[in-house]
Motif scaffolding. Structure first.
Motif, PDB file in Angstrom:
ATOM      1  N   SER A  86       0.831  -1.202   0.000  1.00  0.00           N
ATOM      2  CA  SER A  86       0.000   0.000   0.000  1.00  0.00           C
ATOM      3  C   SER A  86       0.868   1.256   0.000  1.00  0.00           C
ATOM      4  O   SER A  86       0.590   2.223  -0.724  1.00  0.00           O
ATOM      5  N   LEU A  89       2.402   1.879  -3.393  1.00  0.00           N
ATOM      6  CA  LEU A  89       1.460   2.474  -4.338  1.00  0.00           C
ATOM      7  C   LEU A  89       1.268   3.970  -4.070  1.00  0.00           C
ATOM      8  O   LEU A  89       0.800   4.705  -4.946  1.00  0.00           O
ATOM      9  N   TRP A  91      -0.734   5.268  -1.665  1.00  0.00           N
ATOM     10  CA  TRP A  91      -2.107   5.593  -1.304  1.00  0.00           C
ATOM     11  C   TRP A  91      -2.375   5.544   0.193  1.00  0.00           C
ATOM     12  O   TRP A  91      -3.427   6.002   0.640  1.00  0.00           O
ATOM     13  N   LEU A  93      -3.382   3.291   2.334  1.00  0.00           N
ATOM     14  CA  LEU A  93      -4.679   2.713   2.664  1.00  0.00           C
ATOM     15  C   LEU A  93      -4.640   1.764   3.861  1.00  0.00           C
ATOM     16  O   LEU A  93      -5.692   1.423   4.410  1.00  0.00           O
ATOM     17  N   GLU A 156     -13.623   7.513  -4.579  1.00  0.00           N
ATOM     18  CA  GLU A 156     -12.249   7.406  -5.073  1.00  0.00           C
ATOM     19  C   GLU A 156     -11.379   6.552  -4.169  1.00  0.00           C
ATOM     20  O   GLU A 156     -10.526   5.792  -4.628  1.00  0.00           O
ATOM     21  N   ARG A 157     -11.589   6.646  -2.852  1.00  0.00           N
ATOM     22  CA  ARG A 157     -10.789   5.867  -1.909  1.00  0.00           C
ATOM     23  C   ARG A 157     -11.069   4.379  -2.067  1.00  0.00           C
ATOM     24  O   ARG A 157     -10.147   3.544  -2.002  1.00  0.00           O
ATOM     25  N   ARG A 160      -9.374   3.018  -5.226  1.00  0.00           N
ATOM     26  CA  ARG A 160      -7.972   2.685  -4.976  1.00  0.00           C
ATOM     27  C   ARG A 160      -7.855   1.364  -4.223  1.00  0.00           C
ATOM     28  O   ARG A 160      -7.005   0.526  -4.542  1.00  0.00           O
ATOM     29  N   ARG A 185      -9.939  10.376   5.682  1.00  0.00           N
ATOM     30  CA  ARG A 185      -9.089   9.274   5.255  1.00  0.00           C
ATOM     31  C   ARG A 185      -9.879   7.968   5.286  1.00  0.00           C
ATOM     32  O   ARG A 185     -10.850   7.830   6.029  1.00  0.00           O
ATOM     33  N   GLU A 216      -4.730   7.429 -12.578  1.00  0.00           N
ATOM     34  CA  GLU A 216      -3.845   7.393 -11.412  1.00  0.00           C
ATOM     35  C   GLU A 216      -3.495   5.962 -11.028  1.00  0.00           C
ATOM     36  O   GLU A 216      -2.397   5.683 -10.545  1.00  0.00           O
ATOM     37  N   ALA A 217      -4.432   5.036 -11.238  1.00  0.00           N
ATOM     38  CA  ALA A 217      -4.154   3.635 -10.921  1.00  0.00           C
ATOM     39  C   ALA A 217      -3.119   3.068 -11.885  1.00  0.00           C
ATOM     40  O   ALA A 217      -2.193   2.358 -11.475  1.00  0.00           O
ATOM     41  N   ALA A 220       0.246   4.453 -10.893  1.00  0.00           N
ATOM     42  CA  ALA A 220       0.753   3.841  -9.663  1.00  0.00           C
ATOM     43  C   ALA A 220       1.231   2.414  -9.908  1.00  0.00           C
ATOM     44  O   ALA A 220       2.274   1.992  -9.391  1.00  0.00           O
TER      45      ALA A 220
END
Length: 278
Positions: A86, A89, A91, A93, A156-157, A160, A185, A216-217, A220
Motif C-alpha cells: 500500500s 502504491l 495511497w 490505505l 475514489e478511496r 484505490r 481518510r 492514477e491507478a 501507480a
C-alpha cells in the motif's frame, strides 16, 4: 493465553507528533484488552516510546488458527506485506503495520484507527438499480422472503482499495474492514488472507468490475513494476515476508492489470463475495 482486561469503550485517537512506525517498532507493548469477535487472537494494546504513546492492535502468530489454503504461522507477515505494498502504491490505505516481538511472541502490530461513525460506505436499498453515487454489489436476503440491493459508495478511496485488493489477492474484503475517519481518510484492515498464488479474490468492491482503470491507478501500477523487479526495494522487502512464488505472483497480477487496463471481474471459480459480507 490469559484474558486481558476489558477494552475500554470507544476508539482512542492514535495521533502522535513522532513517526508512529517508530513507536510501534521500538515501543513497549502493554495489553489493554482483547477483541473477542475476531477469529484469531487480536489484542488491543498501547505502545510507549520516549514519552510518546499510541494505541494499536497486536496479533501474535501463536494466536493464529490454521487455514487449509495458507501455510501455518504466516498471516502476520501477510498483514505487514499488505502495508508495504500500500505504501509503495502511494495511497496509504493500510494503517502503519510492523512485525515485532510482543508479550505473546512475534506478531503483527498495527496502529489503531479511530473511525467516523457517521461515514457511510455501504448500504442496503430496496431498488433494483443503485442511485447516483453508488455501485451495486448484489442482492441479499433481508427476511420474510424479501431481498434488497447491497451497494457501496462510488468513492475514489474505494476505487484505490479495489486496485490494492486485486494486487494483493485479498481473499476477505468485508465491509467491517473499512475504517473511514472524520478527517476524510480511509484505512483498510485485516489482510491476513492475502498474497496466495492461486486466485482468491473475494471482496465487496465489485462495483467497478470490468471498467477501465483510472489514470492514477495505471500510473501507480506502472511505478510499482519498477520496484518489484528482482533486487528492487519492494521485491526485496516482500521477499522477507512472502515466498518467492508469492512475490512472483504479485508481479503477474500487476502485469495483468496493466495489460487489461481494467478492474478484474469474478473468476467464477471461487466465491466472489466473502461471508458474512460485513
Amino acid at each position: 493465553m490469559p484474558a486481558p482486561e476489558r477494552i475500554p469503550p470507544g476508539r482512542v485517537s492514535a495521533a502522535a507528533p513522532v513517526d508512529p512506525l517508530l513507536v510501534l517498532t521500538e515501543g513497549q507493548l502493554a495489553v489493554r484488552g482483547r477483541i473477542r469477535e475476531a477469529s484469531n487472537a487480536v489484542l488491543y494494546c498501547s505502545a510507549s516510546y520516549e514519552g510518546e504513546e499510541v494505541h494499536c492492535v497486536y496479533k501474535p502468530v501463536a494466536g493464529e488458527r490454521p487455514l487449509w489454503d495458507f501455510p501455518d504461522g504466516t498471516l502476520a507477515q501477510r498483514e505487514v506485506a499488505a502495508y508495504e505494498l500500500s505504501e509503495a502504491l502511494g495511497w496509504g490505505l493500510v494503517p502503519p503495520t510492523v512485525l515485532r516481538d510482543g508479550p505473546y511472541g512475534e506478531g503483527m502490530v498495527q496502529l489503531w484507527i479511530e473511525t467516523d461513525p457517521e461515514a457511510s460506505l455501504l448500504a442496503l436499498v430496496e431498488t433494483e438499480e443503485p442511485e447516483e453515487g453508488w455501485k451495486a454489489i448484489g442482492f441479499a436476503e433481508v427476511g420474510e422472503g424479501r431481498t434488497a440491493l447491497l451497494v457501496h459508495a462510488d468513492d475514489e478511496r474505494l476505487r484505490r482499495l479495489a486496485v490494492l485488493d486485486a494486487v494483493i489477492n485479498n481473499g476477505d474484503r468485508k465491509g467491517g474492514h473499512l475504517l473511514p475517519t472524520a478527517a476524510g481518510r480511509l484505512y483498510a484492515i485485516d489482510h491476513g488472507v492475502t498474497f496466495n498464488v492461486a486466485d482468491k479474490l473475494r471482496t465487496l468492491l465489485w462495483g467497478w468490475a470490468g471498467e477501465r482503470l483510472p489514470g492514477e491507478a495505471t500510473e501507480a501500477l506502472t511505478a510499482l513494476t519498477a520496484s518489484l523487479v528482482a533486487g528492487g526495494p519492494l521485491a526485496t522487502r516482500l521477499g522477507e515476508l512472502l515466498t518467492l512464488a508469492e512475490v512472483e505472483a504479485v508481479r503477474g497480477r500487476v502485469k495483468a492489470l496493466l495489460e487489461s487496463g481494467r478492474y478484474p471481474v469474478p473468476s467464477g471459480e471461487w466465491p466472489s463475495i466473502p461471508w458474512p459480507p460485513v
